[in-house]
Scaffold this motif. Structure first.
Motif, short mmCIF file in Angstrom:
data_model
loop_
_atom_site.label_atom_id
_atom_site.label_comp_id
_atom_site.label_asym_id
_atom_site.label_seq_id
_atom_site.Cartn_x
_atom_site.Cartn_y
_atom_site.Cartn_z
N ILE A 123 28.46 30.44 36.49
CA ILE A 123 28.46 29.02 36.86
C ILE A 123 27.32 28.80 37.85
CG2 ILE A 123 29.75 27.17 37.99
CD1 ILE A 123 32.32 28.61 37.10
N ALA A 124 26.48 27.83 37.56
CA ALA A 124 25.38 27.49 38.46
C ALA A 124 25.39 25.98 38.68
CB ALA A 124 24.05 27.92 37.86
N VAL A 125 25.38 25.59 39.94
CA VAL A 125 25.41 24.16 40.28
C VAL A 125 24.33 23.90 41.33
CG1 VAL A 125 26.80 22.29 41.21
CG2 VAL A 125 27.89 24.06 39.83
N SER A 126 23.60 22.81 41.14
CA SER A 126 22.56 22.44 42.10
C SER A 126 22.65 20.95 42.38
CB SER A 126 21.19 22.79 41.52
OG SER A 126 20.16 22.30 42.37
N GLY A 127 22.47 20.59 43.64
CA GLY A 127 22.51 19.18 44.02
C GLY A 127 21.21 18.48 43.75
N ASP A 128 20.07 19.05 44.17
CA ASP A 128 18.79 18.37 44.04
C ASP A 128 17.80 19.12 43.15
OD1 ASP A 128 19.50 16.29 45.69
OD2 ASP A 128 18.83 17.34 47.51
N GLY A 129 17.90 20.44 43.06
CA GLY A 129 16.89 21.20 42.35
C GLY A 129 17.32 21.57 40.94
N THR A 130 16.77 22.66 40.49
CA THR A 130 17.06 23.16 39.15
C THR A 130 18.21 24.15 39.22
OG1 THR A 130 14.74 22.94 38.54
CG2 THR A 130 16.07 24.43 37.20
N SER A 131 19.12 24.07 38.23
CA SER A 131 20.20 25.07 38.17
C SER A 131 20.04 25.88 36.89
CB SER A 131 21.58 24.40 38.20
OG SER A 131 21.83 23.71 37.00
N VAL A 132 20.19 27.22 37.04
CA VAL A 132 20.07 28.12 35.91
C VAL A 132 21.27 29.07 35.95
CG1 VAL A 132 18.69 29.92 34.80
CG2 VAL A 132 17.55 28.00 35.95
N GLY A 133 21.97 29.17 34.83
CA GLY A 133 23.12 30.08 34.75
C GLY A 133 23.03 30.94 33.51
N GLY A 134 23.46 32.21 33.64
CA GLY A 134 23.44 33.10 32.49
C GLY A 134 24.63 34.04 32.50
N ALA A 135 25.21 34.31 31.32
CA ALA A 135 26.35 35.21 31.21
C ALA A 135 26.19 36.07 29.96
CB ALA A 135 27.65 34.41 31.11
N VAL A 136 26.46 37.38 30.11
CA VAL A 136 26.39 38.30 28.98
C VAL A 136 27.63 39.18 29.00
CG1 VAL A 136 25.12 40.21 27.91
CG2 VAL A 136 23.87 38.34 29.01
N GLY A 137 28.32 39.28 27.86
CA GLY A 137 29.47 40.16 27.73
C GLY A 137 29.25 41.13 26.58
N VAL A 138 29.50 42.44 26.83
CA VAL A 138 29.29 43.47 25.80
C VAL A 138 30.54 44.34 25.74
CG1 VAL A 138 27.88 45.41 25.06
CG2 VAL A 138 26.81 43.48 26.23
N GLY A 139 31.17 44.39 24.57
CA GLY A 139 32.33 45.26 24.34
C GLY A 139 31.95 46.35 23.35
N VAL A 140 32.16 47.63 23.72
CA VAL A 140 31.76 48.76 22.88
C VAL A 140 32.90 49.75 22.76
CG1 VAL A 140 30.15 50.69 22.63
CG2 VAL A 140 29.34 48.52 23.57
N ALA A 141 33.16 50.24 21.54
CA ALA A 141 34.14 51.30 21.30
C ALA A 141 33.52 52.35 20.38
CB ALA A 141 35.40 50.73 20.67
N LEU A 142 33.53 53.61 20.83
CA LEU A 142 33.00 54.73 20.05
C LEU A 142 34.14 55.73 19.86
CD1 LEU A 142 29.68 55.24 22.04
CD2 LEU A 142 30.00 53.89 19.97
N ASN A 143 34.54 55.99 18.62
CA ASN A 143 35.69 56.86 18.35
C ASN A 143 35.36 57.85 17.25
OD1 ASN A 143 37.71 55.28 20.02
ND2 ASN A 143 36.95 53.71 18.64
N SER A 144 35.82 59.09 17.43
CA SER A 144 35.55 60.11 16.43
C SER A 144 36.73 61.08 16.35
CB SER A 144 34.28 60.87 16.80
OG SER A 144 34.02 61.87 15.85
#
Length: 168
Positions: free
Chosen positions: A35-56
């Motif tokens: 979540i990115a919030v800005s009153g007067d300037g520029t707001s930039v928000g980024g989110a990355v989710g990675v789910g990994v399963a390795l089974n043998s």
């Protein structure tokens, strides 16, 4: 047949069995929120989710007569089986939000979900270096009945709001 070989004599059937029922139950989940919030300037928000399963699973299951002479009045049966099972749920969720009353607002969100599953079993029924005498049948059976069930999901939500003309 070696001179030192052991001997088994049976007045009925001779049965040898080996079974493997290895299982893996795996759950991999990733979540992210930005979540990115800005009153007067520029707001930039980024989110990355990675789910990994390795089974043998890699097992050896064997029903073996090796170096032992067998004499049976009835049947001689060797059976080996494997019912290895991998059951996987992998997921990723990302949520990105940005807002600005100023010049610009940018929001980016990404989700990746990955599963790699492998079953490499050796299943065998074998007679080696042995003399087998049977009054009935001689049966050798090997069955590999492996299963893999992988459920994979990824979800992404991204929103950007700006009071100016630049929002993305």
């Amino acid at each position: 047949v070696p001179a030192t070989a052991n001997t088994v004599t049976a007045g009925g059937d001779v049965s040898l069995s080996a079974a493997d029922d290895a299982s893996i139950g795996a759950f991999a989940f990733a979540g992210s929120v930005a979540i990115a919030v800005s009153g007067d300037g520029t707001s930039v928000g980024g989110a990355v989710g990675v789910g990994v399963a390795l089974n043998s699973i890699g097992n050896q299951t064997a029903a073996t007569i090796d170096g032992v002479d067998v004499t049976a009045v009835g049947n001689v049966t060797l059976s080996a089986s494997s019912a290895a099972d991998i059951d996987v749920l992998t997921g990723a969720v990302s949520v990105g939000f940005s807002g600005s009353s100023g010049s610009a607002s940018v929001s980016v969100a990404a989700s990746v979900s990955y599963a790699e599953d492998d079953v490499a079993n050796l299943v065998e029924a074998v007679i080696t270096d042995a003399e087998v005498i049977s009054g009935g049948d001689v049966r050798l059976t090997a069955l590999d009945d492996a299963t893999i069930d992988a459920d994979i999901f990824a979800a992404t939500v991204s929103a950007s709001f700006s009071s100016s003309s630049l929002s993305g």
